[in-house]
Design a protein around this motif. Structure first.
Motif, mmCIF file in Angstrom:
data_model
loop_
_atom_site.group_PDB
_atom_site.id
_atom_site.type_symbol
_atom_site.label_atom_id
_atom_site.label_comp_id
_atom_site.label_asym_id
_atom_site.label_seq_id
_atom_site.Cartn_x
_atom_site.Cartn_y
_atom_site.Cartn_z
ATOM 1 N N LEU A 151 0.279 56.682 74.449
ATOM 2 C CA LEU A 151 1.028 55.447 74.185
ATOM 3 C C LEU A 151 1.872 55.557 72.908
ATOM 4 O O LEU A 151 3.005 55.073 72.857
ATOM 5 N N TYR A 210 -10.800 50.681 74.564
ATOM 6 C CA TYR A 210 -9.796 49.910 73.810
ATOM 7 C C TYR A 210 -9.622 50.428 72.383
ATOM 8 O O TYR A 210 -10.472 51.125 71.855
ATOM 9 N N GLU A 229 -9.416 54.048 67.919
ATOM 10 C CA GLU A 229 -9.077 54.107 69.343
ATOM 11 C C GLU A 229 -10.284 54.555 70.159
ATOM 12 O O GLU A 229 -10.860 55.612 69.907
ATOM 13 N N ILE A 258 -7.972 45.478 71.072
ATOM 14 C CA ILE A 258 -6.531 45.246 71.183
ATOM 15 C C ILE A 258 -6.167 45.124 72.658
ATOM 16 O O ILE A 258 -6.545 45.951 73.482
ATOM 17 N N THR A 279 -2.590 53.257 68.229
ATOM 18 C CA THR A 279 -3.620 52.672 67.359
ATOM 19 C C THR A 279 -3.738 53.455 66.052
ATOM 20 O O THR A 279 -3.823 52.867 64.970
#
Ligand code: G1P
Length: 291
Positions: free
Chosen positions: A113, A174, A194, A207, A235
């Motif tokens: 991500l 998450y 993370e 999150i 993260t």
């Protein structure tokens, strides 16, 4: 500080392996919840929060489909107009994003991500804050989740993310906050981890896929360091800015559906069907047959 956020990044290059073979030719953000694809809910939420520029980080297949969905289809519009389908025409037009406000960039490798967001760096000006929405996390809320977060950001600045408490055994799915203060609605964190193992998780506050980020996150994403799962994690990059950039997690008002999972996807379809007044009683009656 600029007090307006006008750009959103949608990382949508993922393969959607959990929904194969449905996602072989249809990217997962195009899967519909009732009558709109997931990505359209995300765009509408962003638009409701004042976003003007929509940046899609795409893979090989999905740019053409996104362009078709959000672009103008003159033939369809003319046919609907001819047949006096004004309501349908209005709904189709509401879904469009006109040039020059729609942007694409490519993530050619699945590196995480953080990497996906980094791929969109050229669209964000120096010192500019921006939003990120993960369309898999569909949120039913009025006002929309991102609008609620904007209010917090206007008051406090820094980074603001949407958060939810999860059962401890799920912390390994998450980004988790290391909380320093929590008034029950807004939590302040001094660090983020993370996907920690439940035993090592600093809290159970996780999150959800909504972020308002200070542009300094790119200083860390630029370094391309890998974290959990060997991926470049957003993260981790946010966590590294935390000494300089305040970090707040908002427990938003609303319901979140994890549409990356089968059960969440089904639940979202049921919830959004029940929210349509003209369908509610029929849907409710049919559901009873299965429960
Ligand atoms: C990503 C983020 C994670 C966040 C989650 C929200 O994980 O890396 O921190 O909590 O989205 O949905 P993914 O679901 O892509 O594995």
């Amino acid at each position: 500080m600029n007090n307006k956020i006008t750009k959103v990044i949608f990382p949508v290059a993922g393969l959607g392996t959990r929904f194969l073979p449905a996602t072989k030719a249809i990217p997962k953000e195009m899967l519909p919840i009732i009558d709109k694809p997931l990505i359209q809910y995300a765009v509408e939420e962003a638009r409701g929060a004042g976003i003007e520029d929509f940046i899609f980080v795409v893979g090989d297949l999905n740019q053409a489909l996104l362009e078709a969905h959000f672009g103008e289809n003159k033939t369809l519009n003319a046919t609907l107009a001819d047949r006096q389908k004004t309501n349908e025409l209005k709904r189709v037009n509401e879904a469009s994003i006109l040039a020059p406000n729609i942007h694409f960039c490519t993530q050619d490798q699945p590196l995480g991500l953080g990497h996906a967001v980094w791929c969109a760096r050229d669209f964000i000006d120096a010192g500019e804050s921006f939003a990120v929405i993960l369309p898999d996390d569909l949120i039913q809320a009025t006002p929309g989740c991102l609008s609620q977060m904007m209010k917090v950001w206007q008051d406090r600045g820094g980074n603001v993310v949407a958060v939810e408490d999860v059962p401890r055994e799920m912390t390994n799915r998450y980004g988790i906050l290391d909380v320093t203060e929590d008034d029950g609605r807004i939590a302040t964190a001094c660090g983020l981890v993370e996907k920690p193992d439940p035993a090592a998780a600093p809290s159970t506050l996780s999150i959800i896929g909504r972020y308002i980020l200070d542009g300094r996150v790119f200083d860390h994403l630029d370094k391309q360091q890998t974290g959990a799962g060997g991926e470049i994690q957003l993260t981790d990059a946010i966590s590294k800015t935390i000494e300089d950039v305040a970090f707040h997690g908002l427990r938003f008002d609303g319901l979140r559906f994890d549409c990356g999972s089968m059960a969440g996807f089904v639940e979202a379809n049921v919830a959004f069907a029940l929210a349509q007044k003209d369908q509610e009683s029929d849907v409710r009656a049919r559901l009873k047959r299965h429960l």
